[in-house]
Motif scaffolding. Sequence first.
Motif, PDB file in Angstrom:
ATOM      1  N   PHE A 194      -9.658   5.391   2.536  1.00 46.30           N
ATOM      2  CA  PHE A 194     -10.407   4.908   1.378  1.00 46.30           C
ATOM      3  C   PHE A 194      -9.539   3.946   0.571  1.00 46.30           C
ATOM      4  O   PHE A 194      -8.322   3.849   0.782  1.00 46.30           O
ATOM      5  CB  PHE A 194     -10.842   6.085   0.494  1.00 46.30           C
ATOM      6  N   ALA A 195     -10.175   3.256  -0.349  1.00 43.94           N
ATOM      7  CA  ALA A 195      -9.458   2.294  -1.185  1.00 43.94           C
ATOM      8  C   ALA A 195      -8.365   3.002  -1.987  1.00 43.94           C
ATOM      9  O   ALA A 195      -8.566   4.107  -2.495  1.00 43.94           O
ATOM     10  CB  ALA A 195     -10.432   1.590  -2.128  1.00 43.94           C
ATOM     11  N   LEU A 196      -7.220   2.337  -2.106  1.00 44.43           N
ATOM     12  CA  LEU A 196      -6.105   2.934  -2.831  1.00 44.43           C
ATOM     13  C   LEU A 196      -6.450   3.237  -4.285  1.00 44.43           C
ATOM     14  O   LEU A 196      -5.959   4.210  -4.851  1.00 44.43           O
ATOM     15  CB  LEU A 196      -4.886   2.002  -2.785  1.00 44.43           C
ATOM     16  N   ARG A 206       2.896   7.617  -8.013  1.00 44.19           N
ATOM     17  CA  ARG A 206       2.786   6.372  -7.244  1.00 44.19           C
ATOM     18  C   ARG A 206       3.455   6.498  -5.875  1.00 44.19           C
ATOM     19  O   ARG A 206       3.090   5.792  -4.926  1.00 44.19           O
ATOM     20  CB  ARG A 206       3.390   5.207  -8.017  1.00 44.19           C
ATOM     21  N   GLY A 207       4.442   7.393  -5.751  1.00 49.48           N
ATOM     22  CA  GLY A 207       5.098   7.563  -4.463  1.00 49.48           C
ATOM     23  C   GLY A 207       4.150   8.007  -3.362  1.00 49.48           C
ATOM     24  O   GLY A 207       4.372   7.701  -2.185  1.00 49.48           O
ATOM     25  N   TYR A 208       3.090   8.693  -3.729  1.00 45.35           N
ATOM     26  CA  TYR A 208       2.112   9.132  -2.737  1.00 45.35           C
ATOM     27  C   TYR A 208       1.237   7.977  -2.241  1.00 45.35           C
ATOM     28  O   TYR A 208       0.542   8.126  -1.236  1.00 45.35           O
ATOM     29  CB  TYR A 208       1.210  10.223  -3.328  1.00 45.35           C
ATOM     30  N   LEU A 209       1.273   6.850  -2.935  1.00 42.84           N
ATOM     31  CA  LEU A 209       0.402   5.723  -2.607  1.00 42.84           C
ATOM     32  C   LEU A 209       1.149   4.612  -1.874  1.00 42.84           C
ATOM     33  O   LEU A 209       0.672   3.482  -1.792  1.00 42.84           O
ATOM     34  CB  LEU A 209      -0.233   5.173  -3.889  1.00 42.84           C
ATOM     35  N   GLU A 215      -0.279   5.973   2.069  1.00 42.07           N
ATOM     36  CA  GLU A 215      -0.887   4.648   2.256  1.00 42.07           C
ATOM     37  C   GLU A 215      -0.878   4.298   3.735  1.00 42.07           C
ATOM     38  O   GLU A 215       0.098   4.548   4.453  1.00 42.07           O
ATOM     39  CB  GLU A 215      -0.115   3.593   1.459  1.00 42.07           C
ATOM     40  N   PHE A 216      -1.988   3.716   4.213  1.00 48.75           N
ATOM     41  CA  PHE A 216      -2.140   3.416   5.634  1.00 48.75           C
ATOM     42  C   PHE A 216      -2.870   2.085   5.768  1.00 48.75           C
ATOM     43  O   PHE A 216      -4.074   2.000   5.547  1.00 48.75           O
ATOM     44  CB  PHE A 216      -2.922   4.544   6.318  1.00 48.75           C
ATOM     45  N   PHE A 220      -5.732   4.406   1.354  1.00 51.24           N
ATOM     46  CA  PHE A 220      -5.226   5.770   1.240  1.00 51.24           C
ATOM     47  C   PHE A 220      -5.849   6.578   2.364  1.00 51.24           C
ATOM     48  O   PHE A 220      -7.074   6.615   2.510  1.00 51.24           O
ATOM     49  CB  PHE A 220      -5.593   6.383  -0.116  1.00 51.24           C
ATOM     50  N   SER A 221      -5.014   7.226   3.180  1.00 53.05           N
ATOM     51  CA  SER A 221      -5.495   7.987   4.323  1.00 53.05           C
ATOM     52  C   SER A 221      -5.363   9.475   4.058  1.00 53.05           C
ATOM     53  O   SER A 221      -4.249   9.998   3.919  1.00 53.05           O
ATOM     54  CB  SER A 221      -4.718   7.615   5.588  1.00 53.05           C
ATOM     55  N   CYS A 222      -6.497  10.169   4.014  1.00 53.59           N
ATOM     56  CA  CYS A 222      -6.465  11.627   3.838  1.00 53.59           C
ATOM     57  C   CYS A 222      -5.817  12.306   5.037  1.00 53.59           C
ATOM     58  O   CYS A 222      -5.091  13.300   4.881  1.00 53.59           O
ATOM     59  CB  CYS A 222      -7.883  12.157   3.625  1.00 53.59           C
ATOM     60  N   LEU A 223      -6.054  11.767   6.252  1.00 50.37           N
ATOM     61  CA  LEU A 223      -5.426  12.347   7.432  1.00 50.37           C
ATOM     62  C   LEU A 223      -3.904  12.209   7.342  1.00 50.37           C
ATOM     63  O   LEU A 223      -3.168  13.165   7.608  1.00 50.37           O
ATOM     64  CB  LEU A 223      -5.939  11.666   8.696  1.00 50.37           C
ATOM     65  N   LYS A 224      -3.434  11.033   6.953  1.00 46.18           N
ATOM     66  CA  LYS A 224      -1.995  10.830   6.840  1.00 46.18           C
ATOM     67  C   LYS A 224      -1.400  11.733   5.764  1.00 46.18           C
ATOM     68  O   LYS A 224      -0.288  12.256   5.923  1.00 46.18           O
ATOM     69  CB  LYS A 224      -1.684   9.365   6.528  1.00 46.18           C
TER      70      LYS A 224
END
Length: 517
Positions: A194-196, A206-209, A215-216, A220-224
């Motif tokens: 989905f969109a970041l 922000r580190g998670y993004l 971030e993929f 933003f990747s829920c699987l990742k």
Amino acid sequence: MYESGKDCSSQAFAPRQDGAGRRVLVAASEIYPLAKTGGLADVCGALPKALSALGADMRMVMPAYPEALDAAGKLQVDMAAEIGGETLRVLRGRMPDSGLPVWLVDCPALFDRPGTPYQDASGQDWPDNFLRFAVFAQAAAMLALGYNSEGWRPDVVHAHDWHTGLLPLLLHAETGPRPATLFTIHNAAFQGNFALNEAAALGLDRGYLTPQGAEFYGQFSCLKAGIRYADAVSTVSPGYARELMTPEFGYGMEGLLRQRQDRFLGIMNGIDADVWNPAGDPHLNAHYSRPDCGGKAACKRELQRSFGLAVENDAPLAISASRLTSQKMADVLLTSIPAIMAEHPRLQLALIGRGDRQLEQGFTAMSERYPGRVAVQIGYEESLAHRMHAGADLLLHGSRFEPCGLTQLYAMRYGTLPLVRRVGGLADSVIDCDDIATPWRTGFIFDGISGDALQHALRRGLAVYERQREDWFALQRNAMAADFGWRRSATQYLQLYRRLGGAWAPEAARPLEAAIG
């Protein structure tokens, strides 16, 4: 992160020292029999039952879709909260089949909708799917941290597929004591990207993004997120675990999974042997078992009649029961039907499934072109799926990739021989009839994704059916004797839960393979 009258930060979690008694919260977007679109629901319904039988303290959480509310029966309000601007209630009840505790996240604005849990009636993804499953994940995290009426806290949170990928991230973000997390990949092709800015709206650090986070390729990747932040990662067969670390099957996640390979393993899915049992299946008009398969012929006649096929006991009857998508090689089967019908004039084909609209229309057209020989039902019906496995001779189950596959396991349980591609869990579970290394051969395997490969395997299968009947019956008995119940896999999961212990445990940093028998 959360607002609640309860304070759980002052009490440390107490991880159990053995597998029995382990407290486990299973989080999934669908759990049978409350809601089902595919194998994910079957796994998330059957595995907790098997784990409970081994002594684990199991609880489940899923969204409160209308069908789940109807099936769950009596429910009590356990918690109310406001998350992501949405007001919700968490309802507590019991699973209608097993009696295990279950929480339903009740937010009508997000989950009370027509269509499937993921798509509208026209087959389009709901545009707010990120919000829907982000709210669900945050509610599940609250429960996992003890924000429930009993103050119950799991030792391990077991999150399934991308819909719950945020859950390991949210628990990773906790600074206080928390349960360990296991994230299971059921299908890496579905990633929840989905969109970041949607993820940023959650208030995540922000580190998670970043690419080092979830971030993929600009999204933003829920699987990742699940793969990156869970304490351990599993998938649904050993073969698929190996494949996921390759560019051909990894869908861009292969590098991350290779980085985490000492925390990543495959455990084969099982089936609920009580639900899928030809000796007592309430959906069948006749029962049978491995010692006495006489009732299978009656099931075949009933299936032929219900599909409008010619009622001929000796005519080979093949079925296909899966999503109508390119993953399942439905396109290859569709284009192969004319050649198959011409080469095998006695063969019958019954198909059930839904998916790509063009494929649905194509198969419907084939049923009109070959009346009495090809029959198609678009959609899914649980009772019919049972009757199809009981009445068929062959299961056509090609796949471009297959994490595990349950359909071939159901088929073998009912003495219907699977014809599958050598990939993922299909290769792990089916032994080809020409494999001289073992007497326990159970089906027919082909390589490649061409119509020629599929037709060659079908040719081999029908040759045995029509000219080597004793060999055919031996293959049937072998297939029905195969043990694909959940006990073995559930024992492996218990070993894994014990190994995880808690996210703070020193041994949690060690590789997992040695701990899994």
